[in-house]
Design an enzyme around this catalytic site. Structure first.
Site, PDB file in Angstrom:
ATOM      1  N   ASN A   1     -57.027   7.159  36.000  1.00 27.21           N
ATOM      2  CA  ASN A   1     -56.696   6.550  37.288  1.00 27.21           C
ATOM      3  C   ASN A   1     -55.217   6.180  37.229  1.00 27.21           C
ATOM      4  O   ASN A   1     -54.848   5.208  36.575  1.00 27.21           O
ATOM      5  CB  ASN A   1     -57.571   5.309  37.496  1.00 27.21           C
ATOM      6  CG  ASN A   1     -57.185   4.544  38.750  1.00 27.21           C
ATOM      7  OD1 ASN A   1     -56.394   5.026  39.565  1.00 27.21           O
ATOM      8  ND2 ASN A   1     -57.749   3.348  38.900  1.00 27.21           N
TER       9      ASN A   1
ATOM     10  N   LYS B   1     -53.399   5.045  39.513  1.00 25.36           N
ATOM     11  CA  LYS B   1     -53.058   3.928  40.406  1.00 25.36           C
ATOM     12  C   LYS B   1     -51.789   4.292  41.194  1.00 25.36           C
ATOM     13  O   LYS B   1     -51.605   5.458  41.530  1.00 25.36           O
ATOM     14  CB  LYS B   1     -52.925   2.628  39.609  1.00 25.36           C
ATOM     15  CG  LYS B   1     -54.166   2.394  38.733  1.00 25.36           C
ATOM     16  CD  LYS B   1     -54.231   1.031  38.106  1.00 25.36           C
ATOM     17  CE  LYS B   1     -55.507   0.918  37.275  1.00 25.36           C
ATOM     18  NZ  LYS B   1     -55.715  -0.408  36.721  1.00 25.36           N
TER      19      LYS B   1
ATOM     20  N   HIS C   1     -62.734   0.170  43.441  1.00 32.98           N
ATOM     21  CA  HIS C   1     -61.995  -0.352  42.287  1.00 32.98           C
ATOM     22  C   HIS C   1     -61.679  -1.826  42.540  1.00 32.98           C
ATOM     23  O   HIS C   1     -61.439  -2.217  43.684  1.00 32.98           O
ATOM     24  CB  HIS C   1     -60.704   0.457  42.083  1.00 32.98           C
ATOM     25  CG  HIS C   1     -60.042   0.159  40.773  1.00 32.98           C
ATOM     26  ND1 HIS C   1     -59.289  -0.974  40.568  1.00 32.98           N
ATOM     27  CD2 HIS C   1     -60.062   0.820  39.590  1.00 32.98           C
ATOM     28  CE1 HIS C   1     -58.863  -0.981  39.320  1.00 32.98           C
ATOM     29  NE2 HIS C   1     -59.312   0.093  38.699  1.00 32.98           N
TER      30      HIS C   1
ATOM     31  N   GLU D   1     -59.118  -3.448  42.146  1.00 36.31           N
ATOM     32  CA  GLU D   1     -57.825  -3.658  42.823  1.00 36.31           C
ATOM     33  C   GLU D   1     -57.959  -3.440  44.331  1.00 36.31           C
ATOM     34  O   GLU D   1     -57.260  -4.081  45.109  1.00 36.31           O
ATOM     35  CB  GLU D   1     -56.756  -2.749  42.188  1.00 36.31           C
ATOM     36  CG  GLU D   1     -56.372  -3.270  40.808  1.00 36.31           C
ATOM     37  CD  GLU D   1     -55.928  -2.208  39.818  1.00 36.31           C
ATOM     38  OE1 GLU D   1     -55.613  -1.078  40.240  1.00 36.31           O
ATOM     39  OE2 GLU D   1     -55.911  -2.519  38.613  1.00 36.31           O
TER      40      GLU D   1
ATOM     41  N   GLU E   1     -66.003  -1.782  34.930  1.00 32.82           N
ATOM     42  CA  GLU E   1     -64.654  -2.220  34.576  1.00 32.82           C
ATOM     43  C   GLU E   1     -64.580  -3.745  34.683  1.00 32.82           C
ATOM     44  O   GLU E   1     -64.357  -4.276  35.788  1.00 32.82           O
ATOM     45  CB  GLU E   1     -63.621  -1.610  35.533  1.00 32.82           C
ATOM     46  CG  GLU E   1     -63.554  -0.103  35.470  1.00 32.82           C
ATOM     47  CD  GLU E   1     -62.186   0.422  35.875  1.00 32.82           C
ATOM     48  OE1 GLU E   1     -61.646   1.228  35.121  1.00 32.82           O
ATOM     49  OE2 GLU E   1     -61.650  -0.007  36.912  1.00 32.82           O
TER      50      GLU E   1
ATOM     51  N   GLY F   1     -55.784  -3.670  32.310  1.00 32.38           N
ATOM     52  CA  GLY F   1     -54.339  -3.825  32.156  1.00 32.38           C
ATOM     53  C   GLY F   1     -53.928  -5.018  31.305  1.00 32.38           C
ATOM     54  O   GLY F   1     -52.772  -5.418  31.310  1.00 32.38           O
TER      55      GLY F   1
ATOM     56  N   SER G   1     -58.483  -1.307  29.553  1.00 30.90           N
ATOM     57  CA  SER G   1     -57.678  -1.244  28.325  1.00 30.90           C
ATOM     58  C   SER G   1     -58.208  -0.249  27.300  1.00 30.90           C
ATOM     59  O   SER G   1     -58.185  -0.513  26.096  1.00 30.90           O
ATOM     60  CB  SER G   1     -57.528  -2.637  27.712  1.00 30.90           C
ATOM     61  OG  SER G   1     -56.830  -3.502  28.598  1.00 30.90           O
TER      62      SER G   1
HETATM   63  P1  13P Z   1     -56.174   0.013  32.182  1.00 35.66           P
HETATM   64  O1  13P Z   1     -56.692   1.162  31.360  1.00 35.66           O
HETATM   65  O2  13P Z   1     -54.718   0.066  32.433  1.00 35.66           O
HETATM   66  O3  13P Z   1     -56.659  -1.302  31.653  1.00 35.66           O
HETATM   67  O4  13P Z   1     -56.836   0.184  33.651  1.00 35.66           O
HETATM   68  C1  13P Z   1     -58.207   0.358  33.762  1.00 35.66           C
HETATM   69  C2  13P Z   1     -58.530   0.712  35.154  1.00 35.66           C
HETATM   70  O5  13P Z   1     -58.449  -0.099  36.049  1.00 35.66           O
HETATM   71  C3  13P Z   1     -58.915   2.106  35.426  1.00 35.66           C
HETATM   72  O6  13P Z   1     -59.436   2.244  36.709  1.00 35.66           O
END
Ligand code: 13P
Length: 246
Positions: free
Chosen positions: A8, A10, A92, A94, A164, A170, A209
């Site tokens: 992803n 983003k 997601h 976010e 997640e 992150g 992560s």
């Molecule tokens: P990270 O791998 O940067 O922690 O992000 C995970 C994520 O949100 C994937 O959709």
């Protein structure tokens, strides 16, 4: 069943960066896991072209629930399909946080994705505060119930679920293998209860992560069907190391 390693991106990926990530994936050779990249919408068509014939899948990061209409700035599931995407990430954390997306909206988007021939990857996960007060299972259970359609024309839900935990995204703080095992078993039992045999076969990805250093351990946990990778998917070398982790 083959595991899926999904990247992803983003809101990352200008043209040069997209090319630098995708180029090495084209020549990755035979892998034991499937690969999927989900670039920003602006890079989907070019990414599909670059990956043609490679076996690496391409997906979007969100879609609107309607097929078309007066929705400035939004992208529909048929548009993603038209650009060559095969998957779409939905719900997601976010999107839930930044755009206030609710379970019923995510459910409608999931149905729209399936109707357009896209495989939805529906994300669920609890906050740190919810885990602290022992609400992780209740929160994830409610998200599954609310975000996944009971069925769609022609059959059961045929998408993918991604667990997640928000506090692991992150942050470099990964869930322990025991926590991942417990949550994935819970998700499996919820899916099986609702969808029978189809629920037993649903891929359940872990995200939060995931790095080359922890991938082997996480991918060996029962009911982990792959990984949804954020930061580490922006470097082809790391993304491929995760895909090859043993
Ligand atoms: P990270 O791998 O940067 O922690 O992000 C995970 C994520 O949100 C994937 O959709």
């Amino acid at each position: 069943m083959r595991q899926l390693i999904a990247g992803n991106w983003k809101m990352h990926g200008l043209t040069a960066e997209a090319e630098s990530i995708v180029g090495p994936l084209r020549h990755a050779g035979v892998l034991e896991r499937d690969l999927l990249v989900c670039p920003p919408a602006t890079q989907i068509a070019a990414t599909v072209r670059m990956l043609a014939g490679s076996g690496v899948g391409v997906g979007g990061q969100d879609c609107h629930a309607a097929t078309h209409g007066a929705h400035t700035g939004d992208i529909s599931a048929p548009m993603l399909r038209d650009a060559g995407a095969q998957y779409v990430i939905l719900g997601h954390s976010e999107r839930r946080q930044d755009h206030g997306e609710t379970d019923p909206q995510i459910r409608a988007k999931t149905q729209a994705a399936q109707a357009a021939g896209l495989r939805p990857i529906v994300c669920v996960g609890e906050t740190d505060a919810e885990r602290q007060v022992d609400r992780a299972f209740a929160v994830v259970g409610a998200q599954l119930l609310g975000s996944l359609p009971d069925s769609f024309t022609g059959g059961a839900f045929d998408g993918i679920v991604a667990y997640e935990p928000i506090w692991a995204i992150g942050t470099g703080r990964t869930a322990t293998e025991a926590d991942v095992a417990a949550m994935h078993l819970f998700i499996r039992s919820e899916l099986t209860r609702r969808f029978g045999a189809a629920g037993q076969a649903t891929l359940i990805l872990y995200g939060g992560s995931v790095r080359p250093t922890n991938a082997a351990a996480l991918l060996a946990v029962p009911h982990v069907g792959g990984a949804l990778v954020g930061g580490a998917s922006l470097k082809a070398e790391d993304f491929l190391a995760i895909a090859r982790a043993k």
